[in-house]
Design a protein around this motif. Structure first.
Motif, PDB file in Angstrom:
ATOM      1  N   LEU A 187       0.808  -1.216   0.000  1.00 23.40           N
ATOM      2  CA  LEU A 187       0.000   0.000   0.000  1.00 23.40           C
ATOM      3  C   LEU A 187       0.844   1.270   0.000  1.00 23.40           C
ATOM      4  O   LEU A 187       0.304   2.365  -0.133  1.00 23.40           O
ATOM      5  CB  LEU A 187      -0.934   0.009   1.211  1.00 23.40           C
ATOM      6  N   ASN A 188       2.146   1.129   0.156  1.00 26.99           N
ATOM      7  CA  ASN A 188       3.030   2.294   0.206  1.00 26.99           C
ATOM      8  C   ASN A 188       4.271   2.016  -0.621  1.00 26.99           C
ATOM      9  O   ASN A 188       5.226   1.429  -0.127  1.00 26.99           O
ATOM     10  CB  ASN A 188       3.418   2.620   1.650  1.00 26.99           C
ATOM     11  N   HIS A 189       4.254   2.461  -1.872  1.00 29.85           N
ATOM     12  CA  HIS A 189       5.382   2.241  -2.766  1.00 29.85           C
ATOM     13  C   HIS A 189       6.654   2.826  -2.160  1.00 29.85           C
ATOM     14  O   HIS A 189       6.653   3.931  -1.623  1.00 29.85           O
ATOM     15  CB  HIS A 189       5.108   2.891  -4.129  1.00 29.85           C
ATOM     16  N   GLY A 190       7.726   2.056  -2.222  1.00 25.33           N
ATOM     17  CA  GLY A 190       9.022   2.542  -1.764  1.00 25.33           C
ATOM     18  C   GLY A 190       9.335   2.240  -0.307  1.00 25.33           C
ATOM     19  O   GLY A 190      10.466   2.447   0.129  1.00 25.33           O
ATOM     20  N   LYS A 191       8.368   1.746   0.449  1.00 25.55           N
ATOM     21  CA  LYS A 191       8.635   1.397   1.853  1.00 25.55           C
ATOM     22  C   LYS A 191       9.425   0.097   1.900  1.00 25.55           C
ATOM     23  O   LYS A 191       9.479  -0.657   0.925  1.00 25.55           O
ATOM     24  CB  LYS A 191       7.323   1.215   2.626  1.00 25.55           C
ATOM     25  N   ASP A 192      10.032  -0.185   3.069  1.00 20.81           N
ATOM     26  CA  ASP A 192      10.776  -1.430   3.245  1.00 20.81           C
ATOM     27  C   ASP A 192       9.885  -2.637   2.995  1.00 20.81           C
ATOM     28  O   ASP A 192       8.683  -2.610   3.275  1.00 20.81           O
ATOM     29  CB  ASP A 192      11.338  -1.524   4.665  1.00 20.81           C
ATOM     30  N   GLU A 193      10.502  -3.689   2.480  1.00 18.18           N
ATOM     31  CA  GLU A 193       9.786  -4.937   2.267  1.00 18.18           C
ATOM     32  C   GLU A 193       9.365  -5.514   3.615  1.00 18.18           C
ATOM     33  O   GLU A 193      10.123  -5.460   4.583  1.00 18.18           O
ATOM     34  CB  GLU A 193      10.684  -5.953   1.552  1.00 18.18           C
ATOM     35  N   LYS A 225      -1.823 -10.868  -9.611  1.00 18.15           N
ATOM     36  CA  LYS A 225      -1.198 -10.146  -8.493  1.00 18.15           C
ATOM     37  C   LYS A 225      -0.490  -8.869  -8.936  1.00 18.15           C
ATOM     38  O   LYS A 225      -0.598  -7.838  -8.283  1.00 18.15           O
ATOM     39  CB  LYS A 225      -0.235 -11.060  -7.734  1.00 18.15           C
ATOM     40  N   GLN A 226       0.215  -8.926 -10.044  1.00 17.40           N
ATOM     41  CA  GLN A 226       0.921  -7.740 -10.518  1.00 17.40           C
ATOM     42  C   GLN A 226      -0.064  -6.672 -10.983  1.00 17.40           C
ATOM     43  O   GLN A 226       0.141  -5.486 -10.761  1.00 17.40           O
ATOM     44  CB  GLN A 226       1.900  -8.096 -11.636  1.00 17.40           C
ATOM     45  N   ALA A 227      -1.140  -7.088 -11.617  1.00 23.27           N
ATOM     46  CA  ALA A 227      -2.142  -6.130 -12.096  1.00 23.27           C
ATOM     47  C   ALA A 227      -2.825  -5.430 -10.925  1.00 23.27           C
ATOM     48  O   ALA A 227      -2.988  -4.209 -10.937  1.00 23.27           O
ATOM     49  CB  ALA A 227      -3.170  -6.834 -12.974  1.00 23.27           C
ATOM     50  N   ILE A 228      -3.204  -6.190  -9.912  1.00 24.24           N
ATOM     51  CA  ILE A 228      -3.869  -5.579  -8.762  1.00 24.24           C
ATOM     52  C   ILE A 228      -2.891  -4.677  -8.006  1.00 24.24           C
ATOM     53  O   ILE A 228      -3.273  -3.636  -7.477  1.00 24.24           O
ATOM     54  CB  ILE A 228      -4.536  -6.641  -7.853  1.00 24.24           C
ATOM     55  N   GLN A 229      -1.595  -5.034  -8.009  1.00 32.53           N
ATOM     56  CA  GLN A 229      -0.588  -4.180  -7.377  1.00 32.53           C
ATOM     57  C   GLN A 229      -0.463  -2.862  -8.128  1.00 32.53           C
ATOM     58  O   GLN A 229      -0.422  -1.794  -7.519  1.00 32.53           O
ATOM     59  CB  GLN A 229       0.772  -4.877  -7.318  1.00 32.53           C
ATOM     60  N   ALA A 230      -0.405  -2.916  -9.437  1.00 31.40           N
ATOM     61  CA  ALA A 230      -0.293  -1.686 -10.235  1.00 31.40           C
ATOM     62  C   ALA A 230      -1.514  -0.793 -10.017  1.00 31.40           C
ATOM     63  O   ALA A 230      -1.381   0.424  -9.838  1.00 31.40           O
ATOM     64  CB  ALA A 230      -0.136  -2.029 -11.718  1.00 31.40           C
ATOM     65  N   ALA A 231      -2.698  -1.384 -10.006  1.00 33.74           N
ATOM     66  CA  ALA A 231      -3.921  -0.608  -9.778  1.00 33.74           C
ATOM     67  C   ALA A 231      -3.892   0.038  -8.391  1.00 33.74           C
ATOM     68  O   ALA A 231      -4.289   1.197  -8.227  1.00 33.74           O
ATOM     69  CB  ALA A 231      -5.149  -1.501  -9.929  1.00 33.74           C
ATOM     70  N   THR A 232      -3.399  -0.691  -7.417  1.00 33.23           N
ATOM     71  CA  THR A 232      -3.326  -0.167  -6.045  1.00 33.23           C
ATOM     72  C   THR A 232      -2.372   1.014  -5.970  1.00 33.23           C
ATOM     73  O   THR A 232      -2.711   2.056  -5.396  1.00 33.23           O
ATOM     74  CB  THR A 232      -2.895  -1.278  -5.063  1.00 33.23           C
ATOM     75  N   VAL A 266      -3.665   4.238  -7.207  1.00 35.05           N
ATOM     76  CA  VAL A 266      -4.550   4.930  -6.271  1.00 35.05           C
ATOM     77  C   VAL A 266      -3.785   5.461  -5.063  1.00 35.05           C
ATOM     78  O   VAL A 266      -3.863   6.646  -4.741  1.00 35.05           O
ATOM     79  CB  VAL A 266      -5.698   3.994  -5.804  1.00 35.05           C
ATOM     80  N   THR A 267      -3.024   4.589  -4.385  1.00 34.44           N
ATOM     81  CA  THR A 267      -2.388   4.989  -3.117  1.00 34.44           C
ATOM     82  C   THR A 267      -1.255   5.980  -3.305  1.00 34.44           C
ATOM     83  O   THR A 267      -1.064   6.861  -2.478  1.00 34.44           O
ATOM     84  CB  THR A 267      -1.838   3.769  -2.345  1.00 34.44           C
ATOM     85  N   ASP A 268      -0.492   5.805  -4.355  1.00 39.46           N
ATOM     86  CA  ASP A 268       0.691   6.647  -4.554  1.00 39.46           C
ATOM     87  C   ASP A 268       0.550   7.581  -5.750  1.00 39.46           C
ATOM     88  O   ASP A 268       1.512   8.236  -6.141  1.00 39.46           O
ATOM     89  CB  ASP A 268       1.936   5.766  -4.714  1.00 39.46           C
ATOM     90  N   LYS A 289       4.463   6.038 -15.410  1.00 41.04           N
ATOM     91  CA  LYS A 289       5.462   5.794 -14.356  1.00 41.04           C
ATOM     92  C   LYS A 289       5.487   4.307 -13.976  1.00 41.04           C
ATOM     93  O   LYS A 289       6.559   3.734 -13.775  1.00 41.04           O
ATOM     94  CB  LYS A 289       5.163   6.657 -13.136  1.00 41.04           C
ATOM     95  N   LEU A 290       4.316   3.706 -13.905  1.00 43.44           N
ATOM     96  CA  LEU A 290       4.257   2.269 -13.600  1.00 43.44           C
ATOM     97  C   LEU A 290       4.905   1.460 -14.719  1.00 43.44           C
ATOM     98  O   LEU A 290       5.618   0.487 -14.462  1.00 43.44           O
ATOM     99  CB  LEU A 290       2.809   1.836 -13.379  1.00 43.44           C
ATOM    100  N   ALA A 291       4.686   1.874 -15.974  1.00 39.76           N
ATOM    101  CA  ALA A 291       5.282   1.174 -17.119  1.00 39.76           C
ATOM    102  C   ALA A 291       6.801   1.313 -17.127  1.00 39.76           C
ATOM    103  O   ALA A 291       7.513   0.411 -17.594  1.00 39.76           O
ATOM    104  CB  ALA A 291       4.697   1.705 -18.426  1.00 39.76           C
TER     105      ALA A 291
END
Length: 146
Positions: free
Chosen positions: A27-33, A70-77, A80-82, A88-90
């Motif tokens: 839910l937060n791009h760039g945060k620690d794994e 999973k990758q598609a739902i991550q990109a969609a998320t 929205v969140t970031d 940019k996603l591409a």
């Protein structure tokens, strides 16, 4: 678990631990794994966000219906969140040492992500309309018959 009944309920005795698989998105791009030793806390969806589109996306994740995307739902998320644009996603890359980088999302995954986001937006609009109709109906004063 309720054996074969599909209710999704389980009873865990005190002092016992269970392990079960869950599907998640970042839910937060760039945060620690995330790591197994981190502390996690379950909260209600509405406590995390009031954004109806994100809520619908997370319901999609939780339903398990998009586990093969999973990758598609991550990109969609992340869109929205970031507020990440599709460009940019591409452009997002997985960096490899000594090997060529590779795209994080394929064009097919981004296309699916756009469709999933459109579905979530549609469901959010429909939910908002239903809420408005409910409020309108409850707020009406019944007409008196003469």
């Amino acid at each position: 678990m309720m054996g074969g009944m599909g209710g999704g309920f389980m009873s865990i005795p005190p002092e016992k631990t269970v392990t079960f698989p869950i599907t998640t998105v970042c839910l937060n791009h760039g945060k620690d794994e995330p790591r197994p030793r981190m502390t996690y806390r379950l909260i209600k969806l509405e406590e995390y966000t009031s954004d109806p589109v994100l809520q619908e996306l997370l319901v999609m994740v939780g339903s398990g219906a998009h586990d093969n995307n999973k990758q598609a739902i991550q990109a969609a998320t992340w869109a929205v969140t970031d507020k990440m644009s599709w460009d940019k996603l591409a452009a997002k890359q997985i960096e490899h040492v000594g090997q060529p980088d590779e795209p994080y999302f394929s064009q097919s995954e981004l296309s699916q992500a756009q469709q999933l986001l459109a579905q979530a937006q549609g469901k959010a609009r429909k939910r908002d309309q239903q809420k408005e109709e409910t409020v309108t109906r409850k707020g009406r004063i019944p007409e008196k018959k003469s």
